[in-house]
Design an enzyme around this catalytic site. Structure first.
Site, PDB file in Angstrom:
ATOM      1  N   GLN A  86       0.798  -1.072  -0.037  1.00 44.52           N
ATOM      2  CA  GLN A  86      -0.117  -0.106   0.120  1.00 44.52           C
ATOM      3  C   GLN A  86       0.954   1.435   0.035  1.00 44.52           C
ATOM      4  OE1 GLN A  86      -0.470   1.860   3.305  1.00 44.52           O
ATOM      5  NE2 GLN A  86      -1.266   3.632   1.938  1.00 44.52           N
ATOM      6  N   ARG A 129      -8.981  12.943  14.611  1.00 50.27           N
ATOM      7  CA  ARG A 129      -8.953  11.787  15.469  1.00 50.27           C
ATOM      8  C   ARG A 129      -8.795  12.430  17.146  1.00 50.27           C
ATOM      9  NH1 ARG A 129      -5.369   8.277  11.596  1.00 50.27           N
ATOM     10  NH2 ARG A 129      -6.706   8.897   9.687  1.00 50.27           N
ATOM     11  N   SER A 154     -13.831   2.201   0.673  1.00 43.90           N
ATOM     12  CA  SER A 154     -13.373   2.225   2.050  1.00 43.90           C
ATOM     13  C   SER A 154     -13.497   3.709   2.475  1.00 43.90           C
ATOM     14  CB  SER A 154     -12.100   1.949   2.067  1.00 43.90           C
ATOM     15  OG  SER A 154     -11.507   2.120   3.617  1.00 43.90           O
ATOM     16  N   HIS A 182     -11.905   4.324   5.399  1.00 36.96           N
ATOM     17  CA  HIS A 182     -10.556   4.479   6.198  1.00 36.96           C
ATOM     18  C   HIS A 182     -10.973   3.929   7.581  1.00 36.96           C
ATOM     19  CE1 HIS A 182      -6.424   5.794   5.376  1.00 36.96           C
ATOM     20  NE2 HIS A 182      -6.451   5.478   6.823  1.00 36.96           N
ATOM     21  N   GLY A 193     -15.457  -2.397   8.901  1.00 37.86           N
ATOM     22  CA  GLY A 193     -16.639  -2.929   9.877  1.00 37.86           C
ATOM     23  C   GLY A 193     -16.711  -4.470   9.831  1.00 37.86           C
ATOM     24  N   ARG A 230      -8.675  -3.768  12.096  1.00 40.04           N
ATOM     25  CA  ARG A 230      -9.031  -3.655  13.678  1.00 40.04           C
ATOM     26  C   ARG A 230      -8.847  -5.107  13.771  1.00 40.04           C
ATOM     27  NH1 ARG A 230     -12.061   0.885  12.294  1.00 40.04           N
ATOM     28  NH2 ARG A 230     -11.246   2.760  13.141  1.00 40.04           N
TER      29      ARG A 230
END
Ligand SMILES: Cc1cc2nc3c(=O)[nH]c(=O)nc-3n(C[C@H](O)[C@H](O)[C@H](O)COP(=O)(O)O)c2cc1C
Length: 377
Positions: free
Chosen positions: A130, A167, A271, A273, A306, A328
């Site tokens: 990536q 964030r 996506s 992200h 998700g 995650r």
């Protein structure tokens, strides 16, 4: 094998193990999304809104949950998304992730932001790379050549980070971007002495920054600080200088899908992200059908964001995705048990997916289509 991870029956339980093991700022770094985290939660909720119809009388005694994504065979339609945080979760970081992916017959998309070099990760498995593209063309060319030379098979260009998302968990915890730990953040991490000791052993000696902060990413600071908006011309330039399959990650708008395909993309990764960029962006799953129809068979479409259950994977495939990426979930596994923790998470997902296929009457991944979806009022 770390017994707790071995006993975990689902991804949520592995997440809980990671939460207990990590200092709060580090768990937040992985877990958090942008602003009110509406998009982040939306990614999960979108799957839960779908219902799957069980089927009887199907010949599912033997099943094939394998697939091929842009020419690469996988044991199941699951890839490990690029994530720049492995180094703060486990000493072996991306090497543990790459080893686990390989042992599981799945693919790891190794990211630009990493605690290990492309050469080190490619020595385990040169799967896909990536890229956070830079506007500096000579540097970009050099990177493309390096990635090709070490043997990565496909290139994923991330296009949804023209600037960093807001964030707030990280700001509250005094983690700064490019990621570094302020003395306050380090103090807050002291609540988990085992983690702190391992982190210091693994990172401190060679990685103290000139400004006194501790960065797990060393020279990656440079890459991160030169992030810039990828243009259609940049993509065309990359296409001209990269021979292998090219994917674009971070597409939600059909016009962007069109631009990417016109500039030569072979794969589109739908996506947001993981909800870490624009809050209130649509859930990845909700955007999927529009992008599948915009791509119109000209590029393979992958879903990212998700995915926590095998039934999520089945739902994404039923809506037209070729495969899914998970971020995650495997980071929870890495934090909870290193390579074995990642393998446990992947095993859970593969097994759940296979079971979901059997219960919905599909004997192979190729058969999966929208007939298993039931609209919910
Ligand atoms: C801690 C963390 C770091 C990430 N770093 C990157 C990155 O360097 N490049 C990238 O393209 N995506 C990055 N992402 C996004 C993931 O590739 C992926 O889109 C997202 O995690 C998918 O959502 P999920 O976590 O719900 O599976 C990161 C995500 C997380 C959670």
């Amino acid at each position: 094998m770390n017994m707790s991870v071995a006993r975990a029956v689902n991804v949520d339980e592995v997440r809980e193990l990671a939460r207990r093991r990590l200092p709060r700022p580090v768990f937040d770094l992985v877990e958090g999304g942008a602003e009110d985290e509406i998009t982040m939660r939306g990614n999960l909720d979108a799957f839960r809104r779908h219902r799957l119809l069980p089927r009887a009388f199907a010949d599912v005694a033997s099943r094939d949950s394998g697939t091929t994504v842009l020419g690469t065979k996988l044991r199941a339609p699951i890839l490990l998304a690029p994530t720049g945080a492995a180094r703060v979760l486990h000493r072996d970081a991306e090497l543990a992730v790459a080893r686990a992916a390989r042992a599981s017959g799945l693919g790891y998309v190794h990211g630009t932001v990493s605690g290990h070099t492309p050469e080190q990760v490619a020595a385990v498995d040169p799967f896909w790379f990536q890229l956070y593209a830079s506007g500096d063309r000579p540097r970009l060319l050099e990177t493309l050549k390096r990635i090709a030379d070490v043997g990565f098979r496909a290139l994923v260009v991330t296009v949804d980070v023209p600037v960093f998302g807001n964030r707030e968990r990280d700001r509250r915890n005094r983690l700064t971007i490019p990621l570094s730990f302020s003395p306050v953040a380090i103090l807050r991490c002291a609540t988990r002495p085992r983690w702190t000791a391992e982190f210091i052993r693994g990172n401190l000696p060679q990685r103290a920054q000139p400004d006194g902060r501790v960065s797990p990413f060393g020279t990656q600071r440079q890459i991160l600080s030169s992030l810039y908006p990828v243009t259609a011309d940049d993509l065309a330039f990359i296409r001209d200088h990269w021979q292998g399959p090219l994917l674009v990650k971070g597409i939600l708008h059909p016009a962007d899908c069109e631009t990417a395909i016109e500039r030569g993309a072979n794969g589109i990764i739908v996506s947001n992200h993981g909800g870490r960029q624009l809050d209130r962006a649509p859930a990845a799953l909700d955007a999927l059908p529009v992008i599948v129809s915009a791509a119109a068979g000209r590029a393979e479409v992958l879903l990212d964001g998700g995915v926590r259950r095998g039934t999520d994977i089945l739902t994404a495939l039923a809506l037209g995705a070729r495969a899914v990426l998970v971020g995650r979930p495997y980071l929870y596994g890495l934090a909870a048990g290193g390579q074995e923790g990642v393998e446990r998470v992947l095993e859970i997902l593969v097994t759940e997916f296979d079971r979901a296929m059997a219960l919905t009457g599909f004997a192979s991944t190729e058969q999966i289509d929208g007939t298993c979806l039931m609209p919910v009022q």
